[in-house]
Design a protein around this motif. Structure first.
Motif, PDB file in Angstrom:
ATOM      1  N   UNK A   1      12.944 -12.519  46.713  1.00 42.94           N
ATOM      2  CA  UNK A   1      13.620 -11.745  47.716  1.00 42.94           C
ATOM      3  C   UNK A   1      13.434 -10.259  47.409  1.00 42.94           C
ATOM      4  N   UNK A   2      13.498 -10.026  46.434  1.00 44.35           N
ATOM      5  CA  UNK A   2      13.079  -8.462  45.755  1.00 44.35           C
ATOM      6  C   UNK A   2      11.678  -8.125  46.264  1.00 44.35           C
ATOM      7  N   UNK A   3      10.900  -8.950  46.173  1.00 43.99           N
ATOM      8  CA  UNK A   3       9.349  -8.806  46.211  1.00 43.99           C
ATOM      9  C   UNK A   3       9.321  -8.549  47.538  1.00 43.99           C
ATOM     10  N   UNK A   4       9.798  -9.601  48.513  1.00 43.83           N
ATOM     11  CA  UNK A   4       9.588  -9.611  50.146  1.00 43.83           C
ATOM     12  C   UNK A   4      10.524  -8.700  50.949  1.00 43.83           C
ATOM     13  N   UNK A   5      11.358  -7.994  50.200  1.00 38.37           N
ATOM     14  CA  UNK A   5      12.389  -7.103  50.883  1.00 38.37           C
ATOM     15  C   UNK A   5      12.289  -5.898  50.186  1.00 38.37           C
ATOM     16  N   UNK A   6      11.394  -5.060  50.168  1.00 48.55           N
ATOM     17  CA  UNK A   6      11.251  -3.665  49.330  1.00 48.55           C
ATOM     18  C   UNK A   6      12.194  -2.872  49.650  1.00 48.55           C
TER      19      UNK A   6
ATOM     20  N   UNK B   1      16.313 -20.337  40.401  1.00 50.56           N
ATOM     21  CA  UNK B   1      17.185 -19.033  40.948  1.00 50.56           C
ATOM     22  C   UNK B   1      16.849 -17.835  40.715  1.00 50.56           C
ATOM     23  N   UNK B   2      15.916 -17.752  39.521  1.00 50.17           N
ATOM     24  CA  UNK B   2      15.188 -16.478  39.091  1.00 50.17           C
ATOM     25  C   UNK B   2      13.940 -16.087  40.169  1.00 50.17           C
ATOM     26  N   UNK B   3      13.300 -17.385  40.379  1.00 50.72           N
ATOM     27  CA  UNK B   3      12.111 -17.165  41.242  1.00 50.72           C
ATOM     28  C   UNK B   3      12.521 -16.784  42.674  1.00 50.72           C
TER      29      UNK B   3
ATOM     30  N   UNK C   1      20.185  -4.934  45.857  1.00 52.05           N
ATOM     31  CA  UNK C   1      19.188  -5.161  44.543  1.00 52.05           C
ATOM     32  C   UNK C   1      19.774  -5.201  43.472  1.00 52.05           C
ATOM     33  N   UNK C   2      20.823  -4.584  43.149  1.00 49.35           N
ATOM     34  CA  UNK C   2      21.543  -4.549  41.806  1.00 49.35           C
ATOM     35  C   UNK C   2      22.269  -6.036  41.787  1.00 49.35           C
ATOM     36  N   UNK C   3      22.801  -6.646  42.793  1.00 48.93           N
ATOM     37  CA  UNK C   3      23.295  -7.899  42.712  1.00 48.93           C
ATOM     38  C   UNK C   3      22.262  -8.949  42.555  1.00 48.93           C
ATOM     39  N   UNK C   4      21.172  -8.915  43.324  1.00 47.74           N
ATOM     40  CA  UNK C   4      20.130  -9.768  42.995  1.00 47.74           C
ATOM     41  C   UNK C   4      19.539  -9.852  41.547  1.00 47.74           C
ATOM     42  N   UNK C   5      19.402  -8.349  41.091  1.00 50.81           N
ATOM     43  CA  UNK C   5      18.971  -8.372  39.518  1.00 50.81           C
ATOM     44  C   UNK C   5      19.847  -8.802  38.778  1.00 50.81           C
TER      45      UNK C   5
END
Length: 369
Positions: free
Chosen positions: A168-173, A161-163, A180-184
């Motif tokens: 996703x954050x890296x591929x979708x700047x 899940x972390x990876x 982003x806050x949700x993913x983080x």
């Protein structure tokens, strides 16, 4: 000490019994020899002997009667002595043979001569204890291996899940700030879970590789409990728990502060994990009969008797499901028990009517008051 004294007394009893039997056998032989000698003499007098080989033999025996008496008594003494000297050696051989079976004990009982009934009972008791400890060690090893296997499997889920979220954050700047806050947040939550699992690995390794040694000093247990309870406030808030602490102040005790704090931490953490939401945890204490008695009581599912008896075993978890976050590697209560017993105290658990109680009893010296 008392057990060794009983063993010495029992060994002395065996030696005395053999000595008495030996003396009785010697006396019985001497009496039978004398009776036989007198009977032979009387019978020989009743017979009219004619000159011949038999008559000459009897005359020869009569001339050397003292020699034959000494020879007969001597041979009897040698035979009886050999029999009774060989007897303890046979006992020793049988005990050694029985002791060899204790190296790899099985379900077959050990049998010894009737005279060694107590030794037989002690060896069978040792055999049963060895079988019990062997089974317990095997079960503990199996539980540990299962726990490691489950932990290794569980490590994959939060790591994946972390990876995934970091990718996703890296591929979708240009991802929206809310997403982003949700993913983080999810990645952080999974990272914290990963940390918990890794800590469980360290806990298992530390328990297997270290021996607990105490460094004692005078400690106020009341103050220690207040500090630990305050540290648990964030956990209490998550489950909406209330912790009531009622212990006399001060409660001075000579112990290893770090180890004793670990006992209280493990007990309180266990109470948090298995408490129903929006309930209370009660910690009470008293000094009675030169003992400090502490109770950790929480409201939760009643623990069945069969689980209650095993609750302090290594790697035993009340909740065997790996899908829950309750509990850890199953070492907290086992470590608590070992620490309490090193302080010459005892710890036990009780459960009834949706209430679970852990009691810690610590002997208090007069100098500690």
């Amino acid at each position: 000490m008392e057990k060794n004294e009983r063993r010495r007394q029992y060994h002395t009893q065996i030696a005395n019994r053999l000595l008495v039997q030996y003396l009785i056998a010697l006396c019985a032989y001497v009496m039978l020899f004398a009776v036989g000698l007198i009977a032979a003499y009387e019978i020989s007098r009743m017979i009219i002997w004619q000159p011949g080989l038999m008559y000459d033999l009897l005359v020869w025996v009569r001339e050397y009667i003292l020699f034959w008496i000494i020879l007969g008594l001597g041979l009897g003494w040698l035979i009886i002595s050999y029999f009774f000297l060989a007897k303890p050696i046979r006992y020793l051989d049988e005990v050694l043979s029985a002791a060899e079976k204790l190296v790899h004990p099985d379900e077959t009982p050990i049998h010894l001569p009737d005279a060694m009934e107590k030794v037989e009972n002690e060896l069978n008791l040792i055999r049963q204890q060895a079988l019990f400890h062997a089974r317990a060690a095997k079960e503990a090893e199996q539980r540990k291996n299962d726990m490691i296997m489950y932990l290794a499997h569980d490590l994959k889920t939060p790591l994946t899940s972390i990876i995934g979220y970091l990718s996703l954050l890296k591929d979708e700047p240009e991802v929206p700030a809310q997403v982003r806050e949700h993913y983080t947040g999810v990645a952080l939550e999974k990272a914290e879970r990963l940390e918990e699992l890794i800590n469980e690995f360290f806990e298992i390794t530390r328990f297997n590789l270290t021996h607990i040694e105490l460094e004692k000093s005078h400690v106020d247990l009341a103050l220690m409990l207040e500090q630990i309870v305050s540290e648990f406030q964030p956990i209490f808030q998550q489950k909406e728990l209330v912790c009531n602490l009622q212990v006399p102040k001060p409660m001075v005790y000579d112990c290893d502060p770090d180890k004793m704090a670990r006992v209280f931490d493990n007990l309180l953490r266990n109470a948090c994990n298995y408490s129903l939401e929006k309930t209370s945890i009660h910690i009470t204490g008293k000094v009675e009969n030169n003992q400090i008695i502490l109770n950790f009581i929480n409201e939760g599912k009643s623990i069945p008797k069969e689980k209650l008896e095993r609750i302090f075993e290594q790697f035993f978890r009340l909740d065997s499901s790996r899908g829950t976050k309750s509990g850890g590697a199953g070492l907290g209560l086992a470590i608590a028990k070992e620490i309490v017993e090193l302080h010459n105290g005892r710890i036990y658990a009780e459960s009834q009517e949706h209430t679970v109680s852990f009691t810690v009893e610590l002997p208090q010296d007069k100098s500690e008051k």
